[in-house]
Design a protein around this motif. Structure first.
Motif, PDB file in Angstrom:
ATOM      1  N   ASN A   1      31.180  33.796  36.239  1.00  0.00           N
ATOM      2  CA  ASN A   1      29.978  33.504  37.015  1.00  0.00           C
ATOM      3  C   ASN A   1      30.063  32.052  37.453  1.00  0.00           C
ATOM      4  O   ASN A   1      29.881  31.141  36.647  1.00  0.00           O
ATOM      5  CB  ASN A   1      28.730  33.757  36.174  1.00  0.00           C
ATOM      6  N   LEU A   2      30.314  31.828  38.732  1.00  0.00           N
ATOM      7  CA  LEU A   2      30.683  30.493  39.206  1.00  0.00           C
ATOM      8  C   LEU A   2      29.577  29.734  39.919  1.00  0.00           C
ATOM      9  O   LEU A   2      29.795  28.626  40.394  1.00  0.00           O
ATOM     10  CB  LEU A   2      31.896  30.596  40.141  1.00  0.00           C
ATOM     11  N   GLY A   3      28.384  30.294  40.020  1.00  0.00           N
ATOM     12  CA  GLY A   3      27.324  29.574  40.718  1.00  0.00           C
ATOM     13  C   GLY A   3      27.715  29.320  42.164  1.00  0.00           C
ATOM     14  O   GLY A   3      28.125  30.227  42.885  1.00  0.00           O
ATOM     15  N   LYS A   4      27.650  28.069  42.611  1.00  0.00           N
ATOM     16  CA  LYS A   4      28.118  27.687  43.946  1.00  0.00           C
ATOM     17  C   LYS A   4      29.579  27.275  43.838  1.00  0.00           C
ATOM     18  O   LYS A   4      29.916  26.390  43.062  1.00  0.00           O
ATOM     19  CB  LYS A   4      27.277  26.528  44.491  1.00  0.00           C
ATOM     20  N   VAL A   5      30.445  27.891  44.632  1.00  0.00           N
ATOM     21  CA  VAL A   5      31.874  27.636  44.502  1.00  0.00           C
ATOM     22  C   VAL A   5      32.537  27.710  45.868  1.00  0.00           C
ATOM     23  O   VAL A   5      32.114  28.461  46.751  1.00  0.00           O
ATOM     24  CB  VAL A   5      32.512  28.664  43.529  1.00  0.00           C
ATOM     25  N   THR A   6      33.559  26.924  46.042  1.00  0.00           N
ATOM     26  CA  THR A   6      34.327  26.980  47.288  1.00  0.00           C
ATOM     27  C   THR A   6      35.334  28.121  47.220  1.00  0.00           C
ATOM     28  O   THR A   6      35.796  28.504  46.135  1.00  0.00           O
ATOM     29  CB  THR A   6      35.086  25.664  47.529  1.00  0.00           C
ATOM     30  N   GLY A   7      35.688  28.658  48.357  1.00  0.00           N
ATOM     31  CA  GLY A   7      36.683  29.735  48.400  1.00  0.00           C
ATOM     32  C   GLY A   7      38.021  29.281  47.882  1.00  0.00           C
ATOM     33  O   GLY A   7      38.762  30.050  47.265  1.00  0.00           O
ATOM     34  N   GLU A   8      38.373  28.017  48.117  1.00  0.00           N
ATOM     35  CA  GLU A   8      39.654  27.487  47.667  1.00  0.00           C
ATOM     36  C   GLU A   8      39.769  27.540  46.148  1.00  0.00           C
ATOM     37  O   GLU A   8      40.786  27.985  45.595  1.00  0.00           O
ATOM     38  CB  GLU A   8      39.813  26.046  48.166  1.00  0.00           C
ATOM     39  N   ILE A   9      38.707  27.096  45.458  1.00  0.00           N
ATOM     40  CA  ILE A   9      38.710  27.114  43.993  1.00  0.00           C
ATOM     41  C   ILE A   9      38.709  28.556  43.494  1.00  0.00           C
ATOM     42  O   ILE A   9      39.430  28.911  42.553  1.00  0.00           O
ATOM     43  CB  ILE A   9      37.494  26.359  43.440  1.00  0.00           C
ATOM     44  N   LEU A  10      37.909  29.391  44.116  1.00  0.00           N
ATOM     45  CA  LEU A  10      37.816  30.783  43.703  1.00  0.00           C
ATOM     46  C   LEU A  10      39.173  31.478  43.780  1.00  0.00           C
ATOM     47  O   LEU A  10      39.606  32.154  42.828  1.00  0.00           O
ATOM     48  CB  LEU A  10      36.803  31.509  44.582  1.00  0.00           C
ATOM     49  N   LEU A  11      39.871  31.292  44.886  1.00  0.00           N
ATOM     50  CA  LEU A  11      41.170  31.940  45.062  1.00  0.00           C
ATOM     51  C   LEU A  11      42.238  31.352  44.158  1.00  0.00           C
ATOM     52  O   LEU A  11      43.235  32.000  43.862  1.00  0.00           O
ATOM     53  CB  LEU A  11      41.601  31.839  46.525  1.00  0.00           C
ATOM     54  N   ALA A  12      42.021  30.132  43.680  1.00  0.00           N
ATOM     55  CA  ALA A  12      42.964  29.530  42.734  1.00  0.00           C
ATOM     56  C   ALA A  12      42.726  30.025  41.312  1.00  0.00           C
ATOM     57  O   ALA A  12      43.660  30.108  40.505  1.00  0.00           O
ATOM     58  CB  ALA A  12      42.845  28.008  42.791  1.00  0.00           C
ATOM     59  N   LEU A  13      41.471  30.383  40.995  1.00  0.00           N
ATOM     60  CA  LEU A  13      41.141  30.852  39.649  1.00  0.00           C
ATOM     61  C   LEU A  13      41.490  32.328  39.446  1.00  0.00           C
ATOM     62  O   LEU A  13      41.931  32.725  38.358  1.00  0.00           O
ATOM     63  CB  LEU A  13      39.645  30.651  39.378  1.00  0.00           C
ATOM     64  N   LEU A  14      41.282  33.141  40.450  1.00  0.00           N
ATOM     65  CA  LEU A  14      41.447  34.589  40.280  1.00  0.00           C
ATOM     66  C   LEU A  14      42.835  35.005  39.793  1.00  0.00           C
ATOM     67  O   LEU A  14      42.943  35.928  38.966  1.00  0.00           O
ATOM     68  CB  LEU A  14      41.106  35.298  41.595  1.00  0.00           C
ATOM     69  N   PRO A  15      43.924  34.395  40.240  1.00  0.00           N
ATOM     70  CA  PRO A  15      45.243  34.795  39.709  1.00  0.00           C
ATOM     71  C   PRO A  15      45.395  34.520  38.219  1.00  0.00           C
ATOM     72  O   PRO A  15      46.306  35.077  37.583  1.00  0.00           O
ATOM     73  CB  PRO A  15      46.217  33.937  40.528  1.00  0.00           C
ATOM     74  N   ARG A  16      44.528  33.695  37.638  1.00  0.00           N
ATOM     75  CA  ARG A  16      44.622  33.360  36.207  1.00  0.00           C
ATOM     76  C   ARG A  16      43.674  34.201  35.361  1.00  0.00           C
ATOM     77  O   ARG A  16      43.465  33.916  34.195  1.00  0.00           O
ATOM     78  CB  ARG A  16      44.336  31.868  36.015  1.00  0.00           C
ATOM     79  N   THR A  17      43.092  35.234  35.968  1.00  0.00           N
ATOM     80  CA  THR A  17      42.181  36.117  35.241  1.00  0.00           C
ATOM     81  C   THR A  17      42.604  37.571  35.455  1.00  0.00           C
ATOM     82  O   THR A  17      41.918  38.341  36.140  1.00  0.00           O
ATOM     83  CB  THR A  17      40.729  35.915  35.715  1.00  0.00           C
ATOM     84  N   PRO A  18      43.719  37.987  34.877  1.00  0.00           N
ATOM     85  CA  PRO A  18      44.271  39.325  35.160  1.00  0.00           C
ATOM     86  C   PRO A  18      43.397  40.469  34.679  1.00  0.00           C
ATOM     87  O   PRO A  18      43.574  41.605  35.146  1.00  0.00           O
ATOM     88  CB  PRO A  18      45.620  39.304  34.419  1.00  0.00           C
TER      89      PRO A  18
ATOM     90  N   LEU B   1      43.060  33.308  52.679  1.00  0.00           N
ATOM     91  CA  LEU B   1      43.051  34.695  52.211  1.00  0.00           C
ATOM     92  C   LEU B   1      44.424  35.312  52.459  1.00  0.00           C
ATOM     93  O   LEU B   1      44.767  35.691  53.575  1.00  0.00           O
ATOM     94  CB  LEU B   1      41.966  35.486  52.935  1.00  0.00           C
ATOM     95  N   ASN B   2      45.211  35.392  51.415  1.00  0.00           N
ATOM     96  CA  ASN B   2      46.585  35.854  51.508  1.00  0.00           C
ATOM     97  C   ASN B   2      46.684  37.313  51.075  1.00  0.00           C
ATOM     98  O   ASN B   2      46.618  37.634  49.888  1.00  0.00           O
ATOM     99  CB  ASN B   2      47.486  34.971  50.633  1.00  0.00           C
ATOM    100  N   TYR B   3      46.841  38.204  52.046  1.00  0.00           N
ATOM    101  CA  TYR B   3      46.920  39.629  51.730  1.00  0.00           C
ATOM    102  C   TYR B   3      48.238  39.997  51.058  1.00  0.00           C
ATOM    103  O   TYR B   3      48.375  41.085  50.508  1.00  0.00           O
ATOM    104  CB  TYR B   3      46.729  40.457  53.003  1.00  0.00           C
ATOM    105  N   ASP B   4      49.201  39.077  51.092  1.00  0.00           N
ATOM    106  CA  ASP B   4      50.483  39.338  50.432  1.00  0.00           C
ATOM    107  C   ASP B   4      50.479  38.906  48.974  1.00  0.00           C
ATOM    108  O   ASP B   4      51.433  39.164  48.249  1.00  0.00           O
ATOM    109  CB  ASP B   4      51.605  38.602  51.182  1.00  0.00           C
ATOM    110  N   CYS B   5      49.413  38.224  48.563  1.00  0.00           N
ATOM    111  CA  CYS B   5      49.335  37.732  47.170  1.00  0.00           C
ATOM    112  C   CYS B   5      47.935  38.012  46.626  1.00  0.00           C
ATOM    113  O   CYS B   5      47.119  37.114  46.448  1.00  0.00           O
ATOM    114  CB  CYS B   5      49.646  36.239  47.127  1.00  0.00           C
TER     115      CYS B   5
END
Length: 460
Positions: free
Chosen positions: A385-402, A420-424
């Motif tokens: 639950n990230l409250g207010k967050v930038t897309g850049e930070i969000l996309l950097a965190l998601l790969p570390r939460t499998p 938004l990388n559809y290949d990754c």
């Protein structure tokens, strides 16, 4: 015909008056004391039925208003009730005083009920005429029947002996108390034993400088709450350490200033299920080095906590990166809740919490994407639950939460949609992710783009 006669003969009979006095007393105990006493006017037979009540409550105001009953009338009523009481034991005694009374009266009333083995004692005093006179400590220490003790007073002193046993006490809630040591206690050490205590709460309570260490032996203690925003006097350069000897706590709460005299507890031997910390600092009175030392000292108490919540804005600076530097990892910490926190402090905290399951923010801090590159993978994290967050930070965190199951944010701040990388695609999209929730959705292009990215890649 015979049964009809019996019913007729019993018609109008007063069944309640024929009950034993102690049973009538139990029934009347459910009423406010002033109403129970008024039953004395019902008949001669009821003149003293109320004297067998076992719950006493006295309040010097009219109804629920702030209008105070005449002092002489209230004093006379309390003394009359206590003088005529026939109950050998009292279940509860509640005293709620808004007016100004001599502490001598309070002393006598308390002495009267503890001599009858009272089990629950609730006292709320706003004003006492003679503030130099301490409340009696004998009712705290001599009587072993007390199960609940609630004291809310205006800066009253209670003397504490070198040791004391409270064999039946399960609830202790204190407010406005100044604990002072006896003249015979030269070492300044005190041991208080609470073999069955479950809840310990203090609000604006202080310990005199003559008391160095107070040990509370409470093996069954589950809830501890300490709140103290009271400043020490300029002449008091020492403070008292409270040491809780307890194996497991369900809940611990600390609210107060980040000053040496307020970090007054020792929980090093306890396992804590949940802890909440709300601290404030005097920026003009504490240096950076002192802040780091005190923050580190505070956080060391929670090295084995499971749920940790920081209540106030951590941007005030008390939770510093260097405060976490020398701390061991929070191996058991699975839930963290923050309001605001400095970015570098967050990174330091995340490195110390490898087994997180839930991470909640009010506002996610601004971080450079490169600063997240070295973060470990949080294999147990299921809710973010990230409250207010930038897309850049969000996309950097998601790969570390499998194994992420729920992704929640208040607002997705604007970001470069080319990221938004559809290949990754993050692994959790195709395996575990079940919920993605916008708490504030305005239909901006970047919000729609991320929503599209999620819907096209998440496997239901």
């Amino acid at each position: 015909m015979e049964s009809h006669k019996k019913r007729k003969s019993s018609k109008g009979q007063d069944m309640i008056s024929n009950l034993p006095d102690f049973i009538i007393g139990r029934i009347l105990s459910f009423l406010p004391t002033k109403y129970a006493v008024r039953t004395s006017v019902l008949s001669k037979n009821w003149t003293y039925k109320w004297t067998f009540i076992t719950n006493l409550n006295f309040r010097d105001r009219v109804g629920y208003s702030s209008k105070i009953v005449r002092k002489i009338v209230f004093l006379s009523f309390v003394y009359r009730v206590l003088l005529h009481l026939n109950s050998s034991s009292i279940q509860s005694f509640s005293l709620d005083l808004f007016g100004k009374y001599e502490s001598l009266h309070v002393d006598q009333w308390i002495s009267a009920v503890v001599s009858r083995r009272v089990k629950k004692l609730w006292i709320k005093l706003y004003l006492i005429s003679n503030k130099d006179q301490a409340l009696p400590s004998h009712f705290l220490l001599r009587y072993r029947s007390l199960e609940e003790l609630v004291l809310k007073v205006e800066r009253c002193d209670i003397k504490v002996p070198t040791s004391a046993l409270f064999p039946s006490l399960t609830l202790l809630k204190l407010s406005g108390i100044q604990f002072i040591g006896g003249p015979s206690n030269e070492s300044g050490n005190v041991q208080l034993d609470f073999p069955v205590l479950r809840t310990y709460k203090t609000d604006e309570c202080t310990w005199s400088s003559s008391l160095k260490c107070v040990t509370l032996e409470a093996p069954l203690l589950k809830v501890v709450s300490i709140e103290n925003f009271r400043r020490r006097s300029a002449s008091n350069n020492s403070y008292t350490v409270l040491k809780f000897c307890v194996s497991s706590l369900a809940e611990f709460t600390y609210k107060g200033y980040l000053l040496p005299e307020t970090i007054v507890f020792d929980l090093s031997a306890a396992h804590i299920a949940s802890a909440k910390i709300e601290v404030d600092i005097y920026e003009e009175e504490i240096s950076v080095q002192e802040n780091v030392a005190l923050s580190s000292k505070l956080l060391k108490q929670f090295h084995n906590v499971e749920f940790l919540k920081f209540g106030k804005s951590e941007k005030k600076g008390w939770l510093a990166k260097d405060s976490l530097k020398d701390l061991p990892s929070f191996e058991m910490l699975s839930h963290v809740k923050l309001r605001n926190v400095i970015g570098e402090t967050l990174l330091a905290l995340l490195f110390k919490t490898p087994n997180l399951k839930t991470l909640i923010f009010q506002v996610f801090p601004q971080l450079a994407k490169d600063s997240l590159a070295d973060l470990p993978t949080f294999k147990r994290l299921s809710q973010l639950n990230l409250g207010k967050v930038t897309g850049e930070i969000l996309l950097a965190l998601l790969p570390r939460t499998p194994n992420l199951k729920a992704l929640i944010f208040v607002e997705l701040l604007q970001f470069d949609q080319e990221q938004l990388n559809y290949d990754c695609v993050p692994d959790c999209f195709s395996t575990t992710l079940q919920v993605v929730k916008y708490l504030s959705f305005d239909g901006f292009e970047h919000e729609l783009s991320f929503a599209k990215f999620v819907m096209e890649n998440v496997v239901a």
